[in-house]
Scaffold this motif. Structure first.
Motif, short mmCIF file in Angstrom:
data_model
loop_
_atom_site.label_atom_id
_atom_site.label_comp_id
_atom_site.label_asym_id
_atom_site.label_seq_id
_atom_site.Cartn_x
_atom_site.Cartn_y
_atom_site.Cartn_z
N ALA A 163 -19.09 -2.97 -12.58
CA ALA A 163 -17.80 -2.68 -11.94
C ALA A 163 -17.61 -1.17 -11.76
O ALA A 163 -17.12 -0.71 -10.71
N THR A 222 -15.63 -0.16 -4.20
CA THR A 222 -15.30 -1.59 -4.24
C THR A 222 -14.36 -1.87 -5.41
O THR A 222 -14.60 -1.43 -6.52
N ARG A 223 -13.30 -2.61 -5.13
CA ARG A 223 -12.34 -2.94 -6.16
C ARG A 223 -12.87 -4.09 -6.99
O ARG A 223 -13.33 -5.09 -6.46
N ALA A 224 -12.77 -3.99 -8.29
CA ALA A 224 -13.16 -5.07 -9.19
C ALA A 224 -11.91 -5.74 -9.72
O ALA A 224 -10.94 -5.08 -10.06
N ALA A 225 -11.93 -7.06 -9.79
CA ALA A 225 -10.75 -7.79 -10.26
C ALA A 225 -10.64 -7.68 -11.77
O ALA A 225 -11.63 -7.49 -12.50
N GLY A 226 -9.40 -7.87 -12.27
CA GLY A 226 -9.17 -7.93 -13.71
C GLY A 226 -9.33 -6.60 -14.42
O GLY A 226 -9.12 -5.53 -13.85
N ALA A 268 -5.79 3.75 -6.40
CA ALA A 268 -6.66 2.95 -7.27
C ALA A 268 -7.10 3.77 -8.49
O ALA A 268 -7.06 3.29 -9.63
N ASP A 302 -4.14 4.30 -10.90
CA ASP A 302 -3.82 3.13 -11.73
C ASP A 302 -4.78 3.00 -12.90
O ASP A 302 -4.36 2.68 -14.02
#
Length: 920
Positions: free
Chosen positions: A100, A109-113, A146, A149
């Protein structure tokens, strides 16, 4: 040799530096944390990050990144910049986290969670296992959302890691992250920073003018000082009114404004052109659009905020950028709109008329048009009519600016000169001496009537009186009087009185008497009340200086009686002096307070520090030393801000006196020496005499009567007759204690002649005390009792205690210890209450010698602190360092440390933390 860069010095950021050091210490011990520094551009956020990095240079791995606008839309660009130096450590992370992290940094690339936030936390933890980490993120508001955060997530979870995360942003906070908001530097820090940037070159009045723009913003101050022209540094040209065009801050503010919608910028220009614009008028200006909606982007950007019924800029410097960065055509159009909006005759006030005339004059496309002279006349009339505060509405130009604009629109030479001279006078009244001098300089090339030249000389002389040499000021003022007595009689008389005041400040009594005789020959039977008062003042003072106190009483009494019909604070002050010479201290204090209040009501900023000089005198006579300290400290600050070096010298000398009373030897000497040095440079006999008197009082309190007598005997240092008479009780005491009875008796005869012309019980008590000190054996007792009876009728508690100390000492030597102890205990209690340390020690020594063992008591509340100790305790409780306290109160650091030890002892506390709890 070490290659580590030195730790930078940041002025006025002591608390922030301690917070950073605490953050690093905690991280070093494995208990990391995060801190968000928030503040406007230029407040020093980046400098604090540099400071933290310098402190962390030994022992820490320092990672840094700065947010930039072009990358704010690239996901994870911020993480990439911060973590790239340690990306190799990602191999130690769990596979999902490592993947990630690398995908985010390589492709955005955004990684979930939680995979990515946990990966960043794990990466920093892995690196910190080998070496503590300091991660610095500058301009966090420009990071891509991003990255921001993820960093917020990490900031909330580093408390168990050897990691310090430091972020800097303009205003936005990160939820759950501790925030420290950076405000403007205080006055002491501003002075220090200016001294760093231009050692010994920035005068106090120029620095005050610069800080009106900078408002404590370090970068703004640095850019303003760096852009000063030689004439501005020398005080010969007006100071700047906006930030330097093209500077970093100007470009930053201009870019922020340029990013706003067109309707928003149009309304911001109106607000910048007229700060008094209310919401109702703005709504009319914005039609058909909604003003409140149009201004929302500026509010969201932190540029604007609502202030009651008006809008204001968060940073006052942005106002200048919003106005001057707009094209000239748009500025003129804005002024036309504003002039039309202010046409409502039903809401007419002097301030509104001035605003409307100002906007019409600024909107002119052709300064040579036929309406120009009419507009110039309208501006002059409105400016002369306006009186601050007028209708409680801000926003109109200061009168001197309107008068200067009227002069620019005037072609006729004499009229132009008249308006420039009037503008210069109003600039001086408003506390803008540099502007006044610049306006006067423009008059040299103009043809001006004789009466205008006289007013110019009066202003020149007044400026010189408060800043330059008293001798040259006197000659300029006498020349002004010769020009004005026929055309502007009251002004001519005022010029004579100010010329006499120059002689008074220099200690030149002969010159004063000569001017008074000249005035007496000019006097008419039909003078107006202000002129009558000034003539009587000169006559009374001349008689006083001639030693004819009974003859002086009549004119001085008439001065006080005339004060009721006079409103001008500059004239009222002479009634205050007359009251003092009549021994009516309470009346003098009331008149001086009335004069100060009148000056403030009129917006006469330049008059206030001078008037505060005359408030100090009655406070000294009444023994109100805490009030003296407050009054003189305010007077010193205002005098420095308005370029009145001579007035500043006198206030500094009085502050030396308060230090002497408190027994603060080092501070007393520093202040007195500085005042005496300024007095020598500017022919200020009065300031030098006060400084010498303060040092003599310190000698007397410390048990050095021979030194005190020598100081007060020295003609060169104590040549001002008024201060010499005020100091006479101390001189007689010192001389009596050293056996010089002949000089003491001669001084007493002079004091008796003056006091005999007054009805003051406090003054008569001092005479009785001096007689007691010189009395033959067996006669002193009755004189001391007479002195105490008179003290009981007066108000000076401190001098009453001094009399009791002297009487108690005499009784002890006369082997009457029981009677002595009664007086000595009463004296001790008063000295302790005033915080007079050396006098307290003298009283305790006498009590011990009388057979009374004195025990120190420890008060339980702050009511037992002296005024100075209470000020220091409050400042320390609010977070000020010893150095900051010393600078604000004009003390040495060692003195502050001494006071703090006494404060801790008296309050029974052992640390600053306990002091904060007690003070809260």
């Amino acid at each position: 040799m070490s290659n580590i860069a030195p730790v930078p010095v940041l002025r006025g950021r002591g608390e922030e530096e301690r917070a950073l050091l605490g953050l690093l210490d905690n991280a070093r011990s494995g208990s990391g944390g995060a801190l968000l520094l928030a503040g406007a551009p230029g407040m020093g956020k980046t400098a604090l990050l540099d400071l933290a990095a310098a402190h962390a240079a030994q022992g820490f791995l320092v990672l840094r990144v700065s947010g930039v606008e072009p990358e704010s839309r690239l996901p994870y660009a911020g993480l990439h910049g911060l973590l790239r130096p340690v990306a190799a450590h990602a191999a130690a992370l769990p596979e999902a986290q490592g993947r990630a992290l690398m995908e985010a940094m390589e492709s955005g690339t955004r990684a979930a969670g939680l995979a990515l936030p946990a990966a960043v936390l794990g990466l920093l933890s892995a690196v910190a296992a080998q070496q503590p980490v300091l991660a610095c993120v500058d301009d966090a508001h420009l990071l891509d959302p991003a990255s921001r955060d993820v960093l917020a997530f990490v900031a909330r979870r580093v408390s168990y890691e050897p990691v310090a995360l430091l972020l800097a942003t303009r205003a936005e906070g990160l939820q759950g992250v501790p925030v420290r908001v950076l405000g403007g530097l205080d006055e002491a820090a501003v002075r220090e920073l200016a001294a760093d940037l231009a050692p010994g070159r920035i005068a106090g009045d120029l620095l005050a003018a610069l800080d009106q723009i900078a408002r404590g913003n370090p970068l703004a101050l640095a850019e303003l000082i760096g852009d000063l022209a030689p004439d501005q540094l020398a005080g010969l040209a007006a100071p700047p009114t906006t930030l330097p065009r093209g500077g970093r801050l100007w470009r930053t503010h201009a870019a922020r404004l340029a990013s706003l919608p067109e309707d928003t910028r149009r309304l911001l220009l109106l607000i910048a052109a007229d700060p008094g614009l209310d919401v109702a008028t703005l709504i009319r200006a914005a039609r058909p659009a909604c003003a409140l909606t149009a201004l929302e982007p500026a509010e969201r950007a932190g540029i604007l905020h609502s202030a009651g019924e008006r809008y204001d800029f968060h940073d006052p410097a942005v106002r200048g950028v919003a106005y001057h960065d707009a094209p000239l055509a748009r500025r003129r159009q804005a002024h036309r709109v504003l002039a039309a909006l202010l046409e409502d005759r039903h809401a007419e006030t002097p301030a509104r008329r001035l605003r409307r005339a100002w906007h019409r004059a600024r909107a002119l496309d052709d300064p040579a048009g036929r309406d120009t002279e009419r507009l110039a006349g309208e501006l002059v009339a409105a400016a002369l009519e306006a009186r601050p505060p007028d209708d409680g509405c801000p926003g109109g130009p200061e009168p001197y600016l309107a008068l200067e604009r009227a002069a620019e629109l005037t072609e006729h030479g004499p009229a132009k000169a008249e308006r420039l001279a009037t503008a210069a006078r109003h600039a001086w009244i408003a506390g803008r001496p540099q502007v006044a001098r610049a306006l006067l300089a423009r008059l040299r090339s103009l043809t001006a009537p004789d009466d205008v030249r006289g007013r110019v000389q009066l202003l020149h002389g007044s400026l010189e009186l408060l800043r330059g040499e008293t001798g040259s000021a006197r000659e300029e003022l006498l020349a002004a009087a010769a020009r004005l007595l026929t055309s502007h009689r009251t002004l001519g008389v005022r010029a004579l009185v100010r010329a006499a005041d120059a002689s008074y400040r220099a200690g030149d009594n002969r010159a004063f008497i000569a001017i008074a005789r000249q005035a007496a020959a000019l006097r008419r039977p039909d003078e107006a009340a202000p002129a009558q008062l000034m003539f009587e003042y000169l006559a009374g003072m001349a008689s006083t200086f001639s030693g004819s106190h009974q003859e002086a009483a009549g004119p001085l009494r008439r001065v006080v009686d005339l004060a009721g019909s006079v409103r001008d604070p500059a004239v009222l002050v002479w009634a205050c002096v007359a009251s003092l010479l009549l021994g009516e201290d309470a009346t003098a204090h009331r008149l001086s307070a009335r004069a100060v209040e009148a000056a403030r009501t009129r917006g006469a900023a330049s008059a206030v520090p001078q008037l505060l000089e005359y408030m100090v005198y009655p406070e000294i006579w009444m023994g109100r030393y805490a009030s003296v300290a407050t009054t003189a400290a305010e007077g010193l600050r205002l005098a420095q801000d308005t370029g009145q070096l001579n007035t500043a010298a006198q206030h500094l000398a009085w502050l030396a006196m308060t230090a002497a009373v408190e027994g603060d030897s080092e501070t007393c000497r520093v202040r007195a020496d500085a005042a005496i040095e300024m007095a020598d440079a500017h022919e200020l006999g009065i300031a030098g005499a006060i400084g010498t008197w303060a040092l003599a009082c310190l000698d007397l309190a410390a048990g050095r009567p021979a030194d005190a007598a020598a100081r007060l005997r020295a003609e060169r240092r104590n040549n001002h007759v008024v201060i010499r008479v005020m100091a006479t009780p101390h001189f007689i005491e010192a001389s009596a204690r050293t056996g010089d009875r002949e000089r003491a008796a001669a001084a007493l005869r002079v004091l008796e002649r003056w006091v005999g012309s007054t009805r003051s019980p406090d003054l008569r008590a001092l005479v009785a005390r001096c007689r007691a000190l010189l009395a033959a054996p067996g006669e002193a007792d009755e004189l001391f009792r007479e002195a105490l009876d008179l003290h009981g009728q007066g108000v000076c508690e401190f001098e009453s205690a001094r009399t009791r100390l002297l009487y108690g000492s005499a009784l002890r030597r006369d082997r009457r210890p029981g009677a002595a102890r009664n007086h000595l205990h009463a004296a001790l209690e008063t000295f302790e209450r005033h915080g007079a340390r050396l006098w307290t020690e003298q009283a305790r020594t006498e009590l011990r010698a009388s057979g009374d063992p004195v025990r120190l008591t420890r008060p339980a509340t702050t009511r037992q602190l002296t005024a100075q100790q209470l000020r220091i305790a409050r400042m320390v409780a609010e977070g000020a360092t010893n150095k900051e306290v010393a600078e604000r109160l004009f003390l040495s650091r060692r003195t502050v440390e001494h006071h703090l030890r006494n404060i801790f002892d008296r309050l029974g506390v052992r640390s600053r933390v306990e002091l904060v709890r007690l003070m809260s």
